[in-house]
Design an enzyme around this catalytic site. Sequence first.
Site, PDB file in Angstrom:
ATOM      1  NE  ARG A 236     -41.968  31.728  22.614  1.00 26.21           N
ATOM      2  CZ  ARG A 236     -42.040  31.954  21.315  1.00 26.21           C
ATOM      3  NH1 ARG A 236     -43.119  31.643  20.636  1.00 26.21           N
ATOM      4  NH2 ARG A 236     -41.036  32.536  20.693  1.00 26.21           N
TER       5      ARG A 236
ATOM      6  CE  LYS B 293     -40.905  24.039  44.651  1.00 21.47           C
ATOM      7  NZ  LYS B 293     -40.146  23.836  45.906  1.00 21.47           N
TER       8      LYS B 293
ATOM      9  CD  GLU C 260     -39.190  13.896  49.772  1.00 23.94           C
ATOM     10  OE1 GLU C 260     -39.801  14.740  50.464  1.00 23.94           O
ATOM     11  OE2 GLU C 260     -38.185  14.180  49.094  1.00 23.94           O
TER      12      GLU C 260
ATOM     13  CE  LYS D  40     -45.497  19.082  46.207  1.00 25.34           C
ATOM     14  NZ  LYS D  40     -44.257  18.598  45.655  1.00 25.34           N
TER      15      LYS D  40
ATOM     16  CD  GLU E 193     -40.290  26.772  48.028  1.00 28.10           C
ATOM     17  OE1 GLU E 193     -40.592  25.724  47.441  1.00 28.10           O
ATOM     18  OE2 GLU E 193     -39.152  27.031  48.412  1.00 28.10           O
TER      19      GLU E 193
ATOM     20  NE  ARG F  89     -44.354  23.854  46.098  1.00 28.78           N
ATOM     21  CZ  ARG F  89     -44.687  23.535  44.866  1.00 28.78           C
ATOM     22  NH1 ARG F  89     -45.472  24.317  44.175  1.00 28.78           N
ATOM     23  NH2 ARG F  89     -44.235  22.428  44.325  1.00 28.78           N
TER      24      ARG F  89
ATOM     25  CG  ASN G 101     -38.129  23.232  50.132  1.00 29.77           C
ATOM     26  OD1 ASN G 101     -38.208  22.376  49.255  1.00 29.77           O
ATOM     27  ND2 ASN G 101     -38.445  24.484  49.928  1.00 29.77           N
TER      28      ASN G 101
ATOM     29  CG  HIS H 255     -35.925  18.824  50.773  1.00 32.01           C
ATOM     30  ND1 HIS H 255     -36.770  18.233  51.690  1.00 32.01           N
ATOM     31  CD2 HIS H 255     -36.196  18.230  49.585  1.00 32.01           C
ATOM     32  CE1 HIS H 255     -37.529  17.332  51.073  1.00 32.01           C
ATOM     33  NE2 HIS H 255     -37.191  17.309  49.799  1.00 32.01           N
TER      34      HIS H 255
ATOM     35  CG  HIS I  11     -31.222  19.743  47.999  1.00 33.66           C
ATOM     36  ND1 HIS I  11     -32.121  20.742  47.770  1.00 33.66           N
ATOM     37  CD2 HIS I  11     -31.806  18.626  47.518  1.00 33.66           C
ATOM     38  CE1 HIS I  11     -33.192  20.261  47.180  1.00 33.66           C
ATOM     39  NE2 HIS I  11     -33.031  18.967  47.021  1.00 33.66           N
TER      40      HIS I  11
ATOM     41  CG  HIS J 189     -34.033  13.633  46.735  1.00 32.32           C
ATOM     42  ND1 HIS J 189     -33.476  14.873  46.943  1.00 32.32           N
ATOM     43  CD2 HIS J 189     -35.364  13.781  46.987  1.00 32.32           C
ATOM     44  CE1 HIS J 189     -34.425  15.726  47.281  1.00 32.32           C
ATOM     45  NE2 HIS J 189     -35.579  15.096  47.308  1.00 32.32           N
TER      46      HIS J 189
HETATM   47  P1  NAD Z   1     -35.684   8.198  40.015  1.00 34.57           P
HETATM   48  O1  NAD Z   1     -36.628   8.831  39.104  1.00 34.57           O
HETATM   49  O2  NAD Z   1     -34.243   8.198  39.657  1.00 34.57           O
HETATM   50  O3  NAD Z   1     -36.147   6.704  40.264  1.00 34.57           O
HETATM   51  C1  NAD Z   1     -35.364   5.866  41.072  1.00 34.57           C
HETATM   52  C2  NAD Z   1     -34.984   4.569  40.340  1.00 34.57           C
HETATM   53  O4  NAD Z   1     -36.129   3.727  40.315  1.00 34.57           O
HETATM   54  C3  NAD Z   1     -34.556   4.747  38.903  1.00 34.57           C
HETATM   55  O5  NAD Z   1     -33.484   3.870  38.655  1.00 34.57           O
HETATM   56  C4  NAD Z   1     -35.768   4.313  38.096  1.00 34.57           C
HETATM   57  O6  NAD Z   1     -35.427   3.773  36.838  1.00 34.57           O
HETATM   58  C5  NAD Z   1     -36.357   3.253  38.993  1.00 34.57           C
HETATM   59  N1  NAD Z   1     -37.808   3.061  38.887  1.00 34.57           N
HETATM   60  C6  NAD Z   1     -38.760   4.005  38.751  1.00 34.57           C
HETATM   61  N2  NAD Z   1     -39.969   3.446  38.852  1.00 34.57           N
HETATM   62  C7  NAD Z   1     -39.779   2.125  39.028  1.00 34.57           C
HETATM   63  C8  NAD Z   1     -40.646   1.028  39.214  1.00 34.57           C
HETATM   64  N3  NAD Z   1     -41.955   1.188  39.305  1.00 34.57           N
HETATM   65  N4  NAD Z   1     -40.086  -0.198  39.365  1.00 34.57           N
HETATM   66  C9  NAD Z   1     -38.732  -0.367  39.354  1.00 34.57           C
HETATM   67  N5  NAD Z   1     -37.874   0.626  39.187  1.00 34.57           N
HETATM   68  C10 NAD Z   1     -38.394   1.874  39.034  1.00 34.57           C
HETATM   69  O7  NAD Z   1     -35.736   8.838  41.479  1.00 34.57           O
HETATM   70  P2  NAD Z   1     -36.917   9.341  42.417  1.00 34.57           P
HETATM   71  O8  NAD Z   1     -36.475   9.021  43.777  1.00 34.57           O
HETATM   72  O9  NAD Z   1     -38.252   8.910  41.952  1.00 34.57           O
HETATM   73  O10 NAD Z   1     -36.868  10.917  42.197  1.00 34.57           O
HETATM   74  C11 NAD Z   1     -35.760  11.665  42.595  1.00 34.57           C
HETATM   75  C12 NAD Z   1     -35.777  12.958  41.811  1.00 34.57           C
HETATM   76  O11 NAD Z   1     -36.971  13.675  42.100  1.00 34.57           O
HETATM   77  C13 NAD Z   1     -34.621  13.877  42.141  1.00 34.57           C
HETATM   78  O12 NAD Z   1     -34.059  14.363  40.956  1.00 34.57           O
HETATM   79  C14 NAD Z   1     -35.285  15.032  42.895  1.00 34.57           C
HETATM   80  O13 NAD Z   1     -34.627  16.244  42.721  1.00 34.57           O
HETATM   81  C15 NAD Z   1     -36.650  15.046  42.278  1.00 34.57           C
HETATM   82  N6  NAD Z   1     -37.691  15.644  43.127  1.00 34.57           N
HETATM   83  C16 NAD Z   1     -38.478  16.593  42.582  1.00 34.57           C
HETATM   84  C17 NAD Z   1     -39.495  17.160  43.315  1.00 34.57           C
HETATM   85  C18 NAD Z   1     -40.408  18.163  42.696  1.00 34.57           C
HETATM   86  O14 NAD Z   1     -41.246  18.742  43.400  1.00 34.57           O
HETATM   87  N7  NAD Z   1     -40.327  18.377  41.408  1.00 34.57           N
HETATM   88  C19 NAD Z   1     -39.725  16.733  44.631  1.00 34.57           C
HETATM   89  C20 NAD Z   1     -38.898  15.742  45.158  1.00 34.57           C
HETATM   90  C21 NAD Z   1     -37.883  15.191  44.393  1.00 34.57           C
HETATM   91  N1  GLY Z   2     -40.806  19.105  46.941  1.00 33.95           N
HETATM   92  C1  GLY Z   2     -40.966  20.451  47.375  1.00 33.95           C
HETATM   93  C2  GLY Z   2     -42.041  21.198  46.684  1.00 33.95           C
HETATM   94  O1  GLY Z   2     -42.697  20.673  45.814  1.00 33.95           O
HETATM   95  O2  GLY Z   2     -42.267  22.331  46.981  1.00 33.95           O
END
Ligand code: NAD
Ligand code: GLY
Length: 376
Positions: free
Chosen positions: A124, A146, A188, A230, A240, A244, A248, A251, A255, A269
Amino acid sequence: MSAAERLTVALGRRSYDIVVGSGLIAEAGALLAPVLRQKRVVIVTDETVAGLHLARFAASLAAAGIRHQAVAVPPGEASKDFAHFARLCEDVLALGIERATAIVALGGGVVGDLAGFAAATLLRGLDLVQVPTTLLAQVDSSVGGKTAIDSIHGKNLVGAFHQPALVLADIDALATLPRRELLAGYAEVVKYGLIRDRGFYEWLEPDGAALVAGDAVARQQAVRRSCALKAEIVAADERETGERALLNFGHTFGHALEAATGFGDGLKHGEAVALGMQLAFDLSARLGFCKAEVAERVRRHLAAVGLPTSPAGLAGGTLTAAALQALMRKDKKVSDGRVTLILARDIGDAFICRDVAPPALADFLAAALEPGRNSR
Ligand code: NAD
Ligand code: GLY
């Protein structure tokens, strides 16, 4: 090299710091110790990041007397499904965790979202520390709480708000990141300038290319400024209910484009966000909210650093405006069946717009997908 910088996300009792700087993974044990309720953590990472950064991270925890075990998931968005989430939870539970054990997400946004959601639900709720290793995760996903996994109905549809206790953004980790991933994260970074900080955008225009190419000082400056923006927005609207939603920007289009291309390697992404931001400016210009030259200025910068600016030809050229619009209607911000878009009056001046008429949107999308076509 710049000294490490510390920012705070001000959320009352749930406030936390973001530390941005070089060499933080090697110092992680000392930085984590003050926020841990128990000198024990479970590190969640992916197999690629584990090979590159886990040993140094683990050694630093050991040096600070913090017990640690690691669970690695396969890299990539596919790990954000129910099956991987279930396996991760079972693997972490098998380690015999307690309520005071913290989860550390060491990796990109995929690991952050997956480990974050596990931390939100295991026993939890466990404490969470984010150690983002992609530019995208350092400037966006590790901050703000998030967490989510994907459903067959869409991306990030199952999740929770679960703020971390600390975020450590080690700029050095970006040195191993492939250029395409860096660029995806850079989209971003640009987003913050476009929605809220014209001065930042005007700094990025000439300096963004150096940042992408490897300039560590520029990277730290960009990560710090993005996180500060942020943090300000999240502190004002954690759940949000209002501003907030500006985060997006790009996005809703993005998306939908990701869904249309199968959430795979074809369109990352951050690349989808770049396309979405350009579409948001183009639509803003078409509807008379901003000048056409502003949209062109954004296009020039995105293209100059190597980001895509047109969705034409995606999904093998088979994507239709109707299909894209249907995907946009699955967005979490849809209200009474109407798509909420973030549009812009100018660089640094984004706003929430709920009244773009569906036929006008359909016409705009058709023109964007098929640039030579005459609009109705
Ligand atoms: P990811 O986590 O898939 O990383 C991209 C690639 O880079 C992967 O293959 C990973 O293994 C590799 N990698 C990571 N760090 C590395 C490093 N230092 N050196 C070499 N390789 C490395 O993708 P991302 O772009 O970091 O994140 C995308 C995700 O984030 C999506 O799922 C998206 O929905 C999510 N997201 C969430 C929020 C939020 O607020 N929670 C905001 C934006 C995006
Ligand atoms: N990436 C959008 C948010 O965190 O609200």
